[in-house]
Design a protein around this motif. Structure first.
Motif, short mmCIF file in Angstrom:
data_model
loop_
_atom_site.label_atom_id
_atom_site.label_comp_id
_atom_site.label_asym_id
_atom_site.label_seq_id
_atom_site.Cartn_x
_atom_site.Cartn_y
_atom_site.Cartn_z
N ALA A 9 0.60 -1.19 -0.14
CA ALA A 9 0.17 -0.22 0.18
C ALA A 9 0.70 1.08 -0.01
N THR A 72 -6.48 4.47 -4.27
CA THR A 72 -6.06 3.98 -3.56
C THR A 72 -5.82 4.29 -2.04
N ILE A 76 -6.23 2.19 1.21
CA ILE A 76 -5.11 2.92 2.31
C ILE A 76 -6.01 2.47 4.08
#
Length: 111
Positions: A9, A72, A76
């Motif tokens: 990540a 993303t 995360i």
């Protein structure tokens, strides 16, 4: 396993966070991106229509990059604890400030 996910990540997020901070340009292709199109227009002798088409290409690229960055960030957040997320956001902020400092120093040296 959790450390591997965190590492992946972070590896994905760090380059994307740089792309997410385009140095004060607001995605309307003034500044750097506008210069890019003008540079291509001069070097490649582009027509007005070609310049407009390239603007659309770059706008699409920007939109995809922003969507990927948001995805993303959401992923995360599902991996990190709230404390880690706070620390991660601070890391991004510091990296952005460092990038801005280098970017502005480069502009000053060019002038």
């Amino acid at each position: 396993m959790n450390k591997k996910i965190l590492t992946i990540a972070l590896a994905l997020a760090l380059p994307l966070s740089v792309a997410a901070f385009p140095g004060g340009h607001d995605g309307d292709f003034k500044g750097h991106k506008g210069d890019r199109i003008e540079h291509l227009a001069q070097k490649l002798n582009l027509t007005t229509e070609q310049k407009q088409q390239l603007t659309l290409v770059f706008e699409g690229q920007h939109a995809k990059r922003e969507a990927l960055r948001q995805e993303t960030d959401q992923r995360i957040q599902t991996v990190l604890t709230p404390e880690q997320m706070t620390q991660f956001e601070e890391m991004k902020k510091q990296r952005h400030e460092k990038w801005q400092k280098r970017h502005h120093e480069g502009k000053q040296q060019a002038n």
